[in-house]
Design an enzyme around this catalytic site. Structure first.
Site, PDB file in Angstrom:
ATOM      1  N   LYS A  13       0.848  -1.192   0.000  1.00 45.66           N
ATOM      2  CA  LYS A  13       0.000   0.000   0.000  1.00 45.66           C
ATOM      3  C   LYS A  13       0.884   1.242   0.000  1.00 45.66           C
ATOM      4  CE  LYS A  13      -2.092  -1.284   3.837  1.00 45.66           C
ATOM      5  NZ  LYS A  13      -1.502  -2.568   4.091  1.00 45.66           N
ATOM      6  N   TYR A 118     -14.166   3.508   3.004  1.00 42.50           N
ATOM      7  CA  TYR A 118     -14.276   4.943   3.248  1.00 42.50           C
ATOM      8  C   TYR A 118     -14.717   5.653   1.975  1.00 42.50           C
ATOM      9  CZ  TYR A 118     -11.867   4.073   7.591  1.00 42.50           C
ATOM     10  OH  TYR A 118     -11.535   3.608   8.832  1.00 42.50           O
ATOM     11  N   ALA A 119     -15.767   6.457   2.118  1.00 44.25           N
ATOM     12  CA  ALA A 119     -16.206   7.281   0.991  1.00 44.25           C
ATOM     13  C   ALA A 119     -15.221   8.436   0.835  1.00 44.25           C
ATOM     14  CB  ALA A 119     -17.609   7.811   1.262  1.00 44.25           C
ATOM     15  N   GLY A 120     -15.039   8.885  -0.387  1.00 47.51           N
ATOM     16  CA  GLY A 120     -14.102   9.988  -0.615  1.00 47.51           C
ATOM     17  C   GLY A 120     -14.085  10.383  -2.074  1.00 47.51           C
ATOM     18  N   CYS A 127      -1.414   1.994  -8.790  1.00 50.85           N
ATOM     19  CA  CYS A 127      -1.803   0.629  -9.150  1.00 50.85           C
ATOM     20  C   CYS A 127      -3.282   0.452  -9.484  1.00 50.85           C
ATOM     21  CB  CYS A 127      -1.429  -0.333  -8.027  1.00 50.85           C
ATOM     22  SG  CYS A 127       0.338  -0.588  -7.862  1.00 50.85           S
ATOM     23  N   LYS A 130      -4.457   1.510 -13.172  1.00 47.25           N
ATOM     24  CA  LYS A 130      -3.843   0.726 -14.245  1.00 47.25           C
ATOM     25  C   LYS A 130      -4.209  -0.748 -14.145  1.00 47.25           C
ATOM     26  CE  LYS A 130       0.746  -0.311 -12.343  1.00 47.25           C
ATOM     27  NZ  LYS A 130       0.405  -1.692 -12.045  1.00 47.25           N
TER      28      LYS A 130
END
Length: 171
Positions: A13, A118-120, A127, A130
């Site tokens: 991450k 999580y909304a955003g 990554c 693509k």
């Protein structure tokens, strides 16, 4: 000894790459065949990852193509979760629902969990976009339309505009 192809996709991450490398959830290794060379490559990879595999077995051995597909599939699944939560958040805004409470409610289901709920502004990074597009392209090249991933990408594109509209509406 002939060369053996090994695929070892990373599952790192952004912002947590060192921790993810040092404490991986899983270690996917793709090696084709069951020749002495392929078996030697498997042994070498297990030896290489032994320090990261002490508490429980994290290595998942498979063929090269499946290892590479696993990387795309994992990122597409996470992108789907993000787009799904953004769609729910947009609806929640319209009907007066607290999306954070909904997130807690559905995240507490052990089958779902809290990650990527999580909304955003949508997904981005190096990554997710693509890999979602690569999986879609591979599907189309093989005569399959992955409608869900098309919708995931569409939601992600619209979400960026929704944020801009909210900012303009606020001011």
């Amino acid at each position: 000894i002939g060369a053996i192809a090994v695929s070892n996709p990373e599952f790192l991450k952004e912002g947590a790459a060192i921790n993810d490398f040092m404490r991986p959830d899983r270690i996917v290794i793709g090696i084709d065949g069951h020749t002495p060379e392929a078996d030697h490559a498997r042994t070498m990879m297990r030896t290489l990852y032994a320090p990261f595999n002490r508490n429980h077995e994290r290595i998942i051995m498979m063929d090269v193509r499946s290892a590479e597909f696993t990387k795309y599939a994992a990122n597409a699944m996470l992108a789907t979760r993000i787009s799904f939560m953004n769609e729910l958040a947009n609806l929640a805004d319209k009907v007066g629902v607290d999306i954070e409470m909904v997130r807690q409610g559905i995240g507490s289901d052990s089958r779902i969990g809290y990650s990527f709920l999580y909304a955003g502004t949508g997904y981005g990074g190096s990554c997710f976009p693509k890999d979602v597009q690569a999986l879609q392209r591979t599907a189309l090249e093989n005569g399959i339309d992955l409608g869900i991933l098309g919708a995931v990408e569409g939601v992600n594109q619209r979400q960026k505009r929704i944020l801009v509209d909210k900012i303009i509406g606020k001011f």
